[in-house]
Design a protein around this motif. Structure first.
Motif, PDB file in Angstrom:
ATOM      1  N   TYR A  17       9.259  -3.612   4.146  1.00 50.04           N
ATOM      2  CA  TYR A  17      10.491  -2.814   3.148  1.00 50.04           C
ATOM      3  C   TYR A  17       9.512  -1.664   2.996  1.00 50.04           C
ATOM      4  O   TYR A  17       8.527  -1.448   2.699  1.00 50.04           O
ATOM      5  CB  TYR A  17      10.432  -3.849   1.778  1.00 50.04           C
ATOM      6  N   PHE A  18      10.469  -0.420   3.142  1.00 50.02           N
ATOM      7  CA  PHE A  18       9.952   0.785   2.716  1.00 50.02           C
ATOM      8  C   PHE A  18      10.875   1.379   1.467  1.00 50.02           C
ATOM      9  O   PHE A  18      12.002   1.266   1.493  1.00 50.02           O
ATOM     10  CB  PHE A  18      10.272   1.672   4.095  1.00 50.02           C
ATOM     11  N   LEU A  19      10.223   1.780   0.726  1.00 50.48           N
ATOM     12  CA  LEU A  19      10.567   2.162  -0.822  1.00 50.48           C
ATOM     13  C   LEU A  19      10.047   3.390  -1.046  1.00 50.48           C
ATOM     14  O   LEU A  19       8.820   3.771  -0.718  1.00 50.48           O
ATOM     15  CB  LEU A  19      10.124   0.902  -1.697  1.00 50.48           C
TER      16      LEU A  19
ATOM     17  N   TYR B  46       4.676   0.649   1.063  1.00 54.08           N
ATOM     18  CA  TYR B  46       5.410  -0.112   2.081  1.00 54.08           C
ATOM     19  C   TYR B  46       4.850  -1.351   1.333  1.00 54.08           C
ATOM     20  O   TYR B  46       3.907  -1.669   0.958  1.00 54.08           O
ATOM     21  CB  TYR B  46       4.348   0.140   3.231  1.00 54.08           C
ATOM     22  N   ILE B  47       5.635  -2.467   1.839  1.00 52.77           N
ATOM     23  CA  ILE B  47       5.634  -3.885   1.490  1.00 52.77           C
ATOM     24  C   ILE B  47       5.871  -4.737   2.734  1.00 52.77           C
ATOM     25  O   ILE B  47       7.043  -4.753   3.232  1.00 52.77           O
ATOM     26  CB  ILE B  47       6.460  -4.445   0.386  1.00 52.77           C
TER      27      ILE B  47
ATOM     28  N   SER C  28       0.879  -0.912   0.045  1.00 54.65           N
ATOM     29  CA  SER C  28       0.117  -0.051   0.028  1.00 54.65           C
ATOM     30  C   SER C  28       0.855   1.365  -0.251  1.00 54.65           C
ATOM     31  O   SER C  28       2.021   1.142   0.347  1.00 54.65           O
ATOM     32  CB  SER C  28      -0.812   0.093   1.097  1.00 54.65           C
ATOM     33  N   MET C  29       0.396   2.448  -0.543  1.00 57.23           N
ATOM     34  CA  MET C  29       0.912   3.630  -0.436  1.00 57.23           C
ATOM     35  C   MET C  29       0.946   3.951   1.152  1.00 57.23           C
ATOM     36  O   MET C  29      -0.021   3.737   1.907  1.00 57.23           O
ATOM     37  CB  MET C  29       0.219   4.683  -1.016  1.00 57.23           C
ATOM     38  N   SER C  30       1.879   4.733   1.251  1.00 56.92           N
ATOM     39  CA  SER C  30       2.169   5.263   2.774  1.00 56.92           C
ATOM     40  C   SER C  30       1.850   6.755   3.013  1.00 56.92           C
ATOM     41  O   SER C  30       2.403   7.614   2.144  1.00 56.92           O
ATOM     42  CB  SER C  30       3.746   5.129   3.107  1.00 56.92           C
TER      43      SER C  30
END
Length: 401
Positions: free
Chosen positions: A127-129, A118-119, A100-102
């Protein structure tokens, strides 16, 4: 006690005959192998790729990575640079992962507002991308969601061919086509974000102070070099996209063949199911007959058990009366033993008296014998004296008369 002689037969729990299971296994084996080959053949193809900022797990530092998404395995491979031959790491996710979008800017810089996503993986690893633009971030999230649908469709197809669910092979082609369309649209957002990033880099290069004056030729040369690199990147992306389209077309054809095989397998399974139903019906009738026979035997056993229970009650009563009689005889025997002891004591006393009387009688007998001997001797003496007197009398008579 009556339930020990009967066994319960459940017709619905009887398994199909071995030849039915073998037929179903042979019918689905080919289609299952095709689906497995289809899943394995696409593991080296890329659906979407582009630059992302990834936060490290230990130092919480943001590093630029070139990320490659694999739709058939649910993996995101990332490299340090685009032309790097080796893979630095892999992010694995499945249809149950949280993507989802953070709303929070994890990076911190204002230009990355709305660019973070976020995954959450099945291994409970987060995981934060961060993308270059909000549109690129949404494109990545949309493509990841489409990849999740592809993974779910593949899993349902494999389960259906394995006998764990209904056949849903037709949905695989639809979902793959939808994922391809989503990736195609999202690639535009990624390219736009790359162009924005490239323009920003060019702006920094143009604004960078130089040691000497930069002429128009140098600026044009640098611009042409950057544009040439951009065109090469776009050409590589187009080639990769064409290869992906060809691969998806091959997958669609293989999926159609697998669907045909699954249909034939379904027909074979229906035939085997019909045979199995007939066998189950026959087994049901046999089990019903056996159940009736068991019920009759159970009734006979219950009647025999009632008769034996009555006999047991009678025997228990006889045993109780015999025990009472034995107890009475024991009491009588104890009394008789007491009387015997008393009589034995009386006999002993009588024997003692008899011994004393015998001793006294023996003494008296001896005394009487002695007296008798003395009397006999005295009698003999008297007889001798009488004879002597008679002799004297005779002589006297002769003398005087």
């Amino acid at each position: 006690m009556a339930s020990n002689g009967a066994s319960t037969v459940n017709p619905s729990s009887s398994s199909p005959p071995p030849f039915v299971e073998q037929g179903v296994r042979d019918a689905t084996e080919n289609s299952l192998e095709k689906i497995k080959r289809q899943l394995a053949s696409g593991s080296g193809r890329n659906l979407l790729q582009g630059p992302l900022l990834k936060r490290s797990e230990t130092l919480r530092k943001w590093n630029e990575r070139w990320v490659i998404l694999d739709p058939t395995t649910g993996k995101m491979e990332y490299k340090t640079r685009r032309n790097e031959p080796s893979i630095k790491g892999i992010i694995t996710f499945d249809e149950n992962s949280v993507i989802s979008m953070s709303p929070v800017n994890f990076h911190g810089l204002p230009k990355y507002d709305g660019c973070c996503f976020y995954i959450g993986t099945p291994q409970k690893k987060d995981y934060f991308l961060c993308a270059e633009t909000p549109g690129a971030a949404r494109a990545w999230v949309s493509t990841l969601h489409a990849t999740q649908l592809v993974l779910k469709a593949h899993k349902e197809a494999v389960n259906s061919l394995s006998g764990n669910g209904s056949a849903k092979l037709g949905t695989v082609a639809t979902v793959v086509a939808a994922a391809n369309s989503t990736a195609k649209e999202c690639s535009k957002e990624i390219e736009a974000a790359m162009q924005v990033s490239l323009r920003n880099v060019l702006g920094l290069v143009a604004n960078r102070p130089t040691d000497g004056p930069m002429d128009d030729f140098t600026v044009m040369k640098e611009t042409l070099r950057v544009k040439d690199e951009e065109l090469q990147n776009l050409a590589r992306d187009l080639r990769a996209r064409d290869s992906t389209i060809r691969e998806i077309a091959d997958k669609l054809s293989e999926t159609a063949e697998a669907a045909e095989s699954a249909a034939s397998a379904a027909h074979a399974m229906d035939e085997h199911r019909r045979i199995a139903c007939e066998e189950i019906e026959r087994l049901t009738k046999d089990s019903e007959k056996q159940r009736e026979a068991f019920v009759l035997k159970l009734r006979e056993s219950e009647e025999r058990l009632g008769f034996l229970s009555k006999e047991r009650d009678q025997l228990i009563k006889q045993r109780d009366s015999a025990m009472q009689e034995a107890h009475t005889w024991r009491n009588e025997l104890a009394k008789a033993r007491e009387r015997v002891v008393i009589l034995e004591a009386a006999v002993l006393r009588a024997e003692e008296k008899v011994r004393v009387a015998e001793t006294d009688a023996e003494a008296r007998i001896k005394e009487a014998e002695q007296k008798e001997a003395a009397a006999v001797k005295e009698k003999q003496d008297l007889l001798a004296y009488v004879n002597a007197l008679q002799a004297h009398l005779q002589r006297f008579d002769l003398l005087y008369f």
